[in-house]
Scaffold this motif. Sequence first.
Motif, PDB file in Angstrom:
ATOM      1  N   ASN A 234      -3.222  -0.347  -3.607  1.00  0.00           N
ATOM      2  CA  ASN A 234      -4.446  -0.249  -2.680  1.00  0.00           C
ATOM      3  C   ASN A 234      -5.478   0.788  -3.025  1.00  0.00           C
TER       4      ASN A 234
ATOM      5  N   PRO B 167      -3.944   6.680   3.387  1.00  0.00           N
ATOM      6  CA  PRO B 167      -3.754   5.913   1.982  1.00  0.00           C
ATOM      7  C   PRO B 167      -3.731   6.807   0.956  1.00  0.00           C
TER       8      PRO B 167
ATOM      9  N   CYS C 110       0.787  -1.269   0.009  1.00  0.00           N
ATOM     10  CA  CYS C 110      -0.002   0.087   0.071  1.00  0.00           C
ATOM     11  C   CYS C 110       0.973   1.223  -0.019  1.00  0.00           C
TER      12      CYS C 110
ATOM     13  N   SER D 142      -6.472   0.944   3.390  1.00  0.00           N
ATOM     14  CA  SER D 142      -5.562   0.602   4.350  1.00  0.00           C
ATOM     15  C   SER D 142      -5.970  -0.605   4.911  1.00  0.00           C
TER      16      SER D 142
END
Lengths: 75, 947
Positions: free
Chosen positions: B275, B268, B252, B279
């Motif tokens: 990702n 995130p 991520c 997250s």
Amino acid sequence: MSGVDTTAKLVRMINQIVRNLLHDKDPVGAVAGHVHAFWSPRMVQQLRAHGSDGLDPVAIAALERLGQDHGHAAG
Amino acid sequence: MGYEPQADFGTPAVTAQTRVSLLIDGRAISVPTGTTVMRAAALAGGSIPKLCATDTLKQFGSCRLCLVEIDGMRGTPASCTTLASEGMVVHTQTSRLEKLRRGVMELYISDHPLDCLTCSANNDCELQDTAAQVGLRDVRYGYQGDNHLGAAPDQSNPYFDFDPSKCIVCSRCVRACDEVQGTFALTIAGRGFESKVSAGVASDDFFSSECVSCGACVAACPTATLNEKAVTAIGKPERAVITTCAYCGVGCTFRAEMRGEQVVRMVPWKDGKANRGHSCVKGRFAWGYARHQDRITTPMIRNAITEPWREVSWDEAISFAASEFKRIAAQHGNNALGGIVSSRCTNEEGFLVQKLVRAGFGTNNVDTCARVCHSPTGYGLKNTFGTSAGTQDFDSVEACDVMLVIGANPTDGHPVFASRMKRRLRQGAKLIVIDPRRTDIVRSPHIEADYHLALRPGTNVAVLTALAHVIVTEGLVDEAFVRDRCDQDEFRDWAEFVADARHSPEFLAPVIGVAAQDLRGAARLFATGGNGAIYYGLGVTEHSQGSSTVMAIANLAMATGNIGRRGVGVNPLRGQNNVQGACDMGSFPHELSGYRHVSDPAARALFEAEWGVPIDPEPGLRIPNMLDAATDGLFKGIYIQGEDILQSDPDTRHVAAGLAAMECVIVQDLFLNETANYAHVFLPGSTFLEKSGTFTNAERRIQMVRKVMEPLNGFEDWQVTQALARAMGLDWNYTHAREIMDEIARLTPTFAGVSFARLDAEGSLQWPVNAAFPDGAPIMHVDGFVRGKGKFVVTDYVPTDERTGPRYPLLLTTGRILSQYNVGAQTRRTENARWHLEDVLEIHPSDAENRGLRDGDWVRLASRAGETTLRAQITDRVAPGVVYTTFHHPTTQANVVTTDNSDWATNCPEYKVTAVQVTPSNGPSQWQLDYDAQSDAARRITATAAE
């Protein structure tokens, strides 16, 4: 010391390789090739020094082939 | 960069073959068909007020702030739910709209605390921004009416608070939990004025609810209702840096949002291709270990492990380490030395460690912890496809029709990708799970596996062969694919083998422990259900036939034609963040970077020319071989970067004996880990926040790790390796990690087109990146296999030597849990520990009853390798005869119990099958007591002034 017999472990390992490569058209060559590709020379030497006790016949043949094909010193 | 929130286009992007053109406030814009007016307006540079809309969630149409006027349409439609159409003329700023929006906003603010100046979200609050945007100046209704201002906050979660007094009930948090995470832990309880966000049932708070603390709700909240405690404590971030998470193989990407040298939060990154803006509890919140009091930032040495540590200068530590290694090489030869690099390290660090070992120590004795997780993947996929890597990108799951998940627990191990899998499953994709345990993905909200094949541990190959038998004997092979893409002779041999009656589901069912009709049903579904994708994890590789299982998976994918396009493929879910990269970088003892065998003269010549030293043409020792050689007195010195083999590797007593037999153990790490108990030199490491480099995730995606704060120890890890190399006599002069990547690119054909400059410009690249694939390859083997023809390999089921019997009648399998990571060195030093204070032993009710065990009892877990004690958790998640535990806590010492059995091809340990006995216990084992005493003694530090 852990009490691990490292030679016995090598015997187990090569016999395990044999059992998993038995379906190859040339099991002896396949085992020899695998050992050559992934084992350090010291491990091969240790197994050779041990002799054939407990070794699958294919493993014994493979160790012989290994010396012929890849120049690992015999004995 | 300075601090700017991430752009929000209000509704998600759509992909379409056609486009429509429209006019918004006089500006012409062309957008893909299906785009909302709200998003089109944002793309045109405008900004329509909104509260319930955000581009990570489907449009909802609740807040009524985004009203617009459209020529030819009646009323004031919501722009978030109105699709742009050809020739549409939209007005977003009219006096009528202004009045309507202000009226809506007045209602919101009339039930909202007016504490902006002291609010944790001050200047970072969409409600505040929107009030300003609509020009709200007064609330005509006053603030004395019924309201929610007295609602009590829920501060139970260690990372974020829920303050319902600030909630505007926009449902973004609930929708994020549903749509993004797929946990469905949140809901809107009550109706009308009583409506409120609720976690779980009425008696739950956030901590006790089903909430998995992924942070999606916090990211979605437009107010301070859900806000990170760190923001409250530290304040609004001042700058943001894009970097890559150091947990798990999903990779991520996050915005590290900073205030000075302090991380405020990890958010995130919506543009992250791995990702896609999501997250998990680890990457999102569990970064506090970076400043944990246990961090060691001063180098230490000692002459013997019985002595206390002595703090020294970097120069003294490096000089001591180098002189010891030189002495050992002189006395015992180069092959008495070796190194291990962790898959937690960057590509650049991994590359330098193997270079130091090969060019500096003069041996190929280098290995990586991929040895104990995914080495069979490298072996198996290289043999069958020609490349030691997964075939797909994560986006591919969106086109998958049937998922076959074998030996993987993605909701715990790879939670962000699991959310994408669950989304696809909710859309109707079918699911086959092959796992001894009923993992969460088997049955979760709106998802139920079509088949859960709860096999007996150790029978993966038998299961896959039985599935292949059905596919071959029932005429379900994709003949055209096999004819065009695979070696015909090898296919015929394989088909003949699997078609044998001894491989039928009926014959193998007693071995596998799964009904034959379920095996047949699963095989038919996979072969006929459309795009079939196989996702697998360590439940495949960590077996005595791990490599065979990987090849059996590849066989199945080829036989059903599920290779070379979106929605299909063989997808190894990598355990640690850089397992793929560690393998790519030549960290195995038989391979140089790019998977070229050391016996290949051409490959060696390339490295020898670049490095100016000869490369040994023979393979070196793997980790277990190094330990064996050490106990035999032949291996004397090791450099271990970022890896804790004493806790993570099997048969702890043997690992301890191997380390204890060495004359110089150098550990480079963040903490005094368990392995450091046996070390003579401790070199402080740096966290992923403190250095530059790259990680390569499970989809071969190379991504930047960027330094967001200065290393607490003073150096990035590659600099420490360079210092050691220079002390060993190597003339290394890298000034930045980018120069190491340049060298990797020069020496590694699959990385030829990779550079930091390109990664900065493009975000990420999926190898191979070279002349054939200048922009990388999201999906491999599209036009043919890398090796030429796909290779079918006969994989006979060979039962493991590890058998149950009267002394050890149960089978132990091990794994991980969502909140913890690997040996727990990082996560145990965060609040994540609250979810998993100790490792427990899952045991079936019938096995517990037979032993007189109650839930929570202490039990003794014993195998032929050793024994430990831990608490029992009685659950039918495991089948009778199977017990399960995790290995996150050193006090549990789960690996005292695991054995030295390993995969036949790679020596990857057989963690997943250990014959054990479970009996009541009243306290720690003697090993645990002895270990605790030894560990305490080994961690003593004599403080002396460092230079």
